[in-house]
Write a protein that holds these residues in place. Structure first.
Motif, PDB file in Angstrom:
ATOM      1  N   LEU A  53       0.859  -1.183   0.000  1.00  0.00           N
ATOM      2  CA  LEU A  53       0.000   0.000   0.000  1.00  0.00           C
ATOM      3  C   LEU A  53       0.893   1.231   0.000  1.00  0.00           C
ATOM      4  CD1 LEU A  53      -2.821   1.297   0.241  1.00  0.00           C
ATOM      5  CD2 LEU A  53      -2.571   1.116   2.725  1.00  0.00           C
ATOM      6  N   ILE A  54       0.745   2.055  -1.013  1.00  0.00           N
ATOM      7  CA  ILE A  54       1.607   3.230  -1.193  1.00  0.00           C
ATOM      8  C   ILE A  54       0.745   4.477  -1.269  1.00  0.00           C
ATOM      9  CG2 ILE A  54       3.231   4.371  -2.757  1.00  0.00           C
ATOM     10  CD1 ILE A  54       3.963   1.551  -3.770  1.00  0.00           C
ATOM     11  N   ILE A  55       1.188   5.522  -0.596  1.00  0.00           N
ATOM     12  CA  ILE A  55       0.572   6.841  -0.764  1.00  0.00           C
ATOM     13  C   ILE A  55       1.544   7.645  -1.615  1.00  0.00           C
ATOM     14  CG2 ILE A  55      -0.188   8.968   0.339  1.00  0.00           C
ATOM     15  CD1 ILE A  55      -0.848   7.383   2.792  1.00  0.00           C
ATOM     16  N   ARG A  56       1.070   8.111  -2.747  1.00  0.00           N
ATOM     17  CA  ARG A  56       1.936   8.903  -3.611  1.00  0.00           C
ATOM     18  C   ARG A  56       2.375  10.167  -2.891  1.00  0.00           C
ATOM     19  NH1 ARG A  56      -2.012   8.447  -8.791  1.00  0.00           N
ATOM     20  NH2 ARG A  56      -1.951   6.200  -8.958  1.00  0.00           N
ATOM     21  N   ARG A  57       3.603  10.567  -3.141  1.00  0.00           N
ATOM     22  CA  ARG A  57       4.133  11.784  -2.524  1.00  0.00           C
ATOM     23  C   ARG A  57       3.648  13.008  -3.290  1.00  0.00           C
ATOM     24  NH1 ARG A  57      10.185  10.263  -0.571  1.00  0.00           N
ATOM     25  NH2 ARG A  57       9.693   8.172   0.095  1.00  0.00           N
ATOM     26  N   GLY A  58       3.734  14.155  -2.625  1.00  0.00           N
ATOM     27  CA  GLY A  58       3.335  15.403  -3.275  1.00  0.00           C
ATOM     28  C   GLY A  58       1.904  15.774  -2.958  1.00  0.00           C
ATOM     29  N   ARG A  59       1.347  16.648  -3.762  1.00  0.00           N
ATOM     30  CA  ARG A  59      -0.014  17.152  -3.505  1.00  0.00           C
ATOM     31  C   ARG A  59      -1.078  16.099  -3.768  1.00  0.00           C
ATOM     32  NH1 ARG A  59      -0.691  22.322  -6.922  1.00  0.00           N
ATOM     33  NH2 ARG A  59      -2.821  21.615  -6.637  1.00  0.00           N
ATOM     34  N   TYR A  60      -0.850  15.236  -4.739  1.00  0.00           N
ATOM     35  CA  TYR A  60      -1.848  14.237  -5.119  1.00  0.00           C
ATOM     36  C   TYR A  60      -1.529  12.941  -4.396  1.00  0.00           C
ATOM     37  CZ  TYR A  60      -5.096  11.775  -8.177  1.00  0.00           C
ATOM     38  OH  TYR A  60      -6.151  11.049  -8.674  1.00  0.00           O
ATOM     39  N   ARG A  61      -2.040  12.791  -3.183  1.00  0.00           N
ATOM     40  CA  ARG A  61      -1.663  11.684  -2.291  1.00  0.00           C
ATOM     41  C   ARG A  61      -2.568  10.463  -2.425  1.00  0.00           C
ATOM     42  NH1 ARG A  61       1.398  12.483   2.263  1.00  0.00           N
ATOM     43  NH2 ARG A  61      -0.096  11.201   3.365  1.00  0.00           N
ATOM     44  N   LYS A  62      -3.061  10.179  -3.611  1.00  0.00           N
ATOM     45  CA  LYS A  62      -3.963   9.053  -3.807  1.00  0.00           C
ATOM     46  C   LYS A  62      -3.255   7.727  -3.516  1.00  0.00           C
ATOM     47  CE  LYS A  62      -7.391   7.340  -6.965  1.00  0.00           C
ATOM     48  NZ  LYS A  62      -8.109   7.605  -8.188  1.00  0.00           N
ATOM     49  N   PRO A  63      -3.836   6.876  -2.697  1.00  0.00           N
ATOM     50  CA  PRO A  63      -3.224   5.591  -2.369  1.00  0.00           C
ATOM     51  C   PRO A  63      -3.418   4.561  -3.486  1.00  0.00           C
ATOM     52  CG  PRO A  63      -5.249   5.899  -1.135  1.00  0.00           C
ATOM     53  CD  PRO A  63      -5.036   7.147  -1.922  1.00  0.00           C
ATOM     54  N   VAL A  64      -2.456   3.645  -3.600  1.00  0.00           N
ATOM     55  CA  VAL A  64      -2.533   2.565  -4.572  1.00  0.00           C
ATOM     56  C   VAL A  64      -1.985   1.282  -3.958  1.00  0.00           C
ATOM     57  CG1 VAL A  64      -2.309   4.085  -6.582  1.00  0.00           C
ATOM     58  CG2 VAL A  64      -0.267   3.062  -5.593  1.00  0.00           C
ATOM     59  N   LEU A  65      -2.468   0.148  -4.470  1.00  0.00           N
ATOM     60  CA  LEU A  65      -1.846  -1.138  -4.173  1.00  0.00           C
ATOM     61  C   LEU A  65      -0.951  -1.421  -5.358  1.00  0.00           C
ATOM     62  CD1 LEU A  65      -4.659  -3.453  -2.765  1.00  0.00           C
ATOM     63  CD2 LEU A  65      -2.946  -2.168  -1.518  1.00  0.00           C
TER      64      LEU A  65
END
Length: 94
Positions: A53-65
């Motif tokens: 499970l990763i949260i993208r860095r920066g302003r757009y913090r949408k999580p992804v598997l």
């Protein structure tokens, strides 16, 4: 308790599962500065999968598997775009 439900898209099936940000409240908390963690998931047959499970860095913090086990899971279940996946959280009985 259901924490996430989604109809799979082409990106979900070929690359990674994108998760709605509001669903993050139901996942284990990220430690300070941490942007990734291993999520242990059990399928309906009792097999354990380890998704990253990763949260993208920066302003757009949408999580992804991310890839790896996620793509193996897709292949083993023969999932395609349009199929629906659901994640449930088991409540601790204690």
């Amino acid at each position: 308790m259901k924490i996430f439900s989604k109809k799979l898209t082409k990106t979900d099936v070929e690359n990674r599962l994108c998760i709605k940000s509001k669903s993050l409240d139901f996942f284990p908390a990220f430690e300070g500065g941490q942007h990734a963690q291993v999520l242990r998931v059990e399928d309906e047959e009792g097999k354990e999968w380890r998704f990253r499970l990763i949260i993208r860095r920066g302003r757009y913090r949408k999580p992804v598997l991310s890839v790896a086990d996620w793509l193996q899971f897709i292949k083993s279940k023969q999932l395609e775009s349009g199929f629906k996946v659901q994640l449930f959280k088991e409540e601790d009985e204690a």
